[in-house]
Scaffold this motif. Sequence first.
Motif, PDB file in Angstrom:
ATOM      1  N   GLN A  33       0.846  -1.185   0.000  1.00 32.28           N
ATOM      2  CA  GLN A  33       0.000   0.000   0.000  1.00 32.28           C
ATOM      3  C   GLN A  33       0.882   1.236   0.000  1.00 32.28           C
ATOM      4  O   GLN A  33       1.801   1.358   0.779  1.00 32.28           O
ATOM      5  N   LEU A  34       0.579   2.168  -0.885  1.00 30.84           N
ATOM      6  CA  LEU A  34       1.359   3.371  -1.005  1.00 30.84           C
ATOM      7  C   LEU A  34       1.055   4.297   0.171  1.00 30.84           C
ATOM      8  O   LEU A  34      -0.106   4.579   0.473  1.00 30.84           O
ATOM      9  N   GLN A  35       2.106   4.777   0.833  1.00 28.93           N
ATOM     10  CA  GLN A  35       1.928   5.597   2.022  1.00 28.93           C
ATOM     11  C   GLN A  35       3.019   6.658   2.113  1.00 28.93           C
ATOM     12  O   GLN A  35       4.167   6.420   1.737  1.00 28.93           O
ATOM     13  N   LEU A  36       2.621   7.832   2.611  1.00 30.53           N
ATOM     14  CA  LEU A  36       3.557   8.919   2.881  1.00 30.53           C
ATOM     15  C   LEU A  36       3.376   9.333   4.329  1.00 30.53           C
ATOM     16  O   LEU A  36       2.242   9.550   4.773  1.00 30.53           O
ATOM     17  N   VAL A  37       4.476   9.470   5.056  1.00 28.82           N
ATOM     18  CA  VAL A  37       4.414   9.851   6.463  1.00 28.82           C
ATOM     19  C   VAL A  37       5.388  11.000   6.709  1.00 28.82           C
ATOM     20  O   VAL A  37       6.604  10.839   6.537  1.00 28.82           O
ATOM     21  N   GLU A  38       4.843  12.138   7.131  1.00 31.06           N
ATOM     22  CA  GLU A  38       5.667  13.295   7.443  1.00 31.06           C
ATOM     23  C   GLU A  38       6.096  13.270   8.909  1.00 31.06           C
ATOM     24  O   GLU A  38       5.379  12.740   9.763  1.00 31.06           O
ATOM     25  N   SER A  39       7.253  13.859   9.167  1.00 30.09           N
ATOM     26  CA  SER A  39       7.730  14.028  10.541  1.00 30.09           C
ATOM     27  C   SER A  39       8.688  15.208  10.591  1.00 30.09           C
ATOM     28  O   SER A  39       9.100  15.723   9.541  1.00 30.09           O
ATOM     29  N   GLY A  40       9.011  15.648  11.807  1.00 29.55           N
ATOM     30  CA  GLY A  40       9.999  16.704  11.972  1.00 29.55           C
ATOM     31  C   GLY A  40       9.430  18.057  12.331  1.00 29.55           C
ATOM     32  O   GLY A  40      10.184  19.011  12.556  1.00 29.55           O
ATOM     33  N   GLY A  41       8.113  18.169  12.378  1.00 25.36           N
ATOM     34  CA  GLY A  41       7.527  19.447  12.751  1.00 25.36           C
ATOM     35  C   GLY A  41       7.735  19.752  14.225  1.00 25.36           C
ATOM     36  O   GLY A  41       8.182  18.906  14.998  1.00 25.36           O
ATOM     37  N   GLY A  42       7.415  20.983  14.590  1.00 19.95           N
ATOM     38  CA  GLY A  42       7.553  21.383  15.981  1.00 19.95           C
ATOM     39  C   GLY A  42       7.530  22.882  16.130  1.00 19.95           C
ATOM     40  O   GLY A  42       7.180  23.602  15.196  1.00 19.95           O
ATOM     41  N   LEU A  43       7.926  23.325  17.309  1.00 23.35           N
ATOM     42  CA  LEU A  43       7.980  24.759  17.626  1.00 23.35           C
ATOM     43  C   LEU A  43       9.402  25.262  17.445  1.00 23.35           C
ATOM     44  O   LEU A  43      10.352  24.648  17.976  1.00 23.35           O
ATOM     45  N   VAL A  44       9.549  26.361  16.734  1.00 25.11           N
ATOM     46  CA  VAL A  44      10.871  26.941  16.497  1.00 25.11           C
ATOM     47  C   VAL A  44      10.745  28.456  16.556  1.00 25.11           C
ATOM     48  O   VAL A  44       9.691  29.020  16.217  1.00 25.11           O
ATOM     49  N   GLN A  45      11.822  29.104  16.988  1.00 25.32           N
ATOM     50  CA  GLN A  45      11.811  30.562  17.064  1.00 25.32           C
ATOM     51  C   GLN A  45      12.046  31.172  15.686  1.00 25.32           C
ATOM     52  O   GLN A  45      12.661  30.533  14.811  1.00 25.32           O
ATOM     53  N   PRO A  46      11.573  32.385  15.478  1.00 19.67           N
ATOM     54  CA  PRO A  46      11.861  33.072  14.209  1.00 19.67           C
ATOM     55  C   PRO A  46      13.369  33.115  13.939  1.00 19.67           C
ATOM     56  O   PRO A  46      14.162  33.356  14.857  1.00 19.67           O
ATOM     57  N   GLY A  47      13.720  32.857  12.695  1.00 22.38           N
ATOM     58  CA  GLY A  47      15.120  32.783  12.321  1.00 22.38           C
ATOM     59  C   GLY A  47      15.725  31.404  12.443  1.00 22.38           C
ATOM     60  O   GLY A  47      16.852  31.171  11.973  1.00 22.38           O
ATOM     61  N   GLY A  48      15.015  30.499  13.062  1.00 22.86           N
ATOM     62  CA  GLY A  48      15.509  29.151  13.271  1.00 22.86           C
ATOM     63  C   GLY A  48      15.300  28.252  12.065  1.00 22.86           C
ATOM     64  O   GLY A  48      14.839  28.690  11.005  1.00 22.86           O
ATOM     65  N   SER A  49      15.644  26.983  12.250  1.00 17.75           N
ATOM     66  CA  SER A  49      15.578  25.993  11.173  1.00 17.75           C
ATOM     67  C   SER A  49      14.874  24.728  11.645  1.00 17.75           C
ATOM     68  O   SER A  49      14.891  24.396  12.835  1.00 17.75           O
ATOM     69  N   LEU A  50      14.282  24.047  10.683  1.00 17.79           N
ATOM     70  CA  LEU A  50      13.704  22.718  10.902  1.00 17.79           C
ATOM     71  C   LEU A  50      13.923  21.909   9.632  1.00 17.79           C
ATOM     72  O   LEU A  50      13.968  22.472   8.536  1.00 17.79           O
ATOM     73  N   ARG A  51      14.009  20.605   9.803  1.00 18.85           N
ATOM     74  CA  ARG A  51      14.037  19.735   8.642  1.00 18.85           C
ATOM     75  C   ARG A  51      12.873  18.756   8.741  1.00 18.85           C
ATOM     76  O   ARG A  51      12.783  17.984   9.696  1.00 18.85           O
TER      77      ARG A  51
END
Length: 126
Positions: free
Chosen positions: A1-19
């Motif tokens: 079964q075809l599936q996509l799962v996202e992860s890595g979100g969260g709270l970050v301050q302005p100017g910061g980074s997330l992947r």
Amino acid sequence: QLQLVESGGGLVQPGGSLRLSCAASGFSLDYYHIGWFRQTPGGEFEGVSCIRSSGTSTDYADSVKGRFTSSRDIAANTVYLQMDSLKPEDTAVYYCAAVHITITTMCRKYHDMQYWGKGTLVTVSS
């Protein structure tokens, strides 16, 4: 079964980074273009990036150009969205979506996409 799962979100301050990560299962990224989309708390929906099956062809919305970078790891069958210099207006639920290479060469339009993940929340706030 075809599936996509996202992860890595969260709270970050302005100017910061997330992947963010988009793990694909049930299909190979060699045959699908992957788009990243977001929906803001106000309901605005936007296609922010597209990485094509080649892995080398990408395009971005003007709102994120120069700050966001999409890449992929074929061995891991995963696509990434590196988000730098984050702004409060980047706050949204981020989704990845897939479309087969025979359908279109584009992957930032909602109606073109065939398969969707459930999303991950990114909050940019001090």
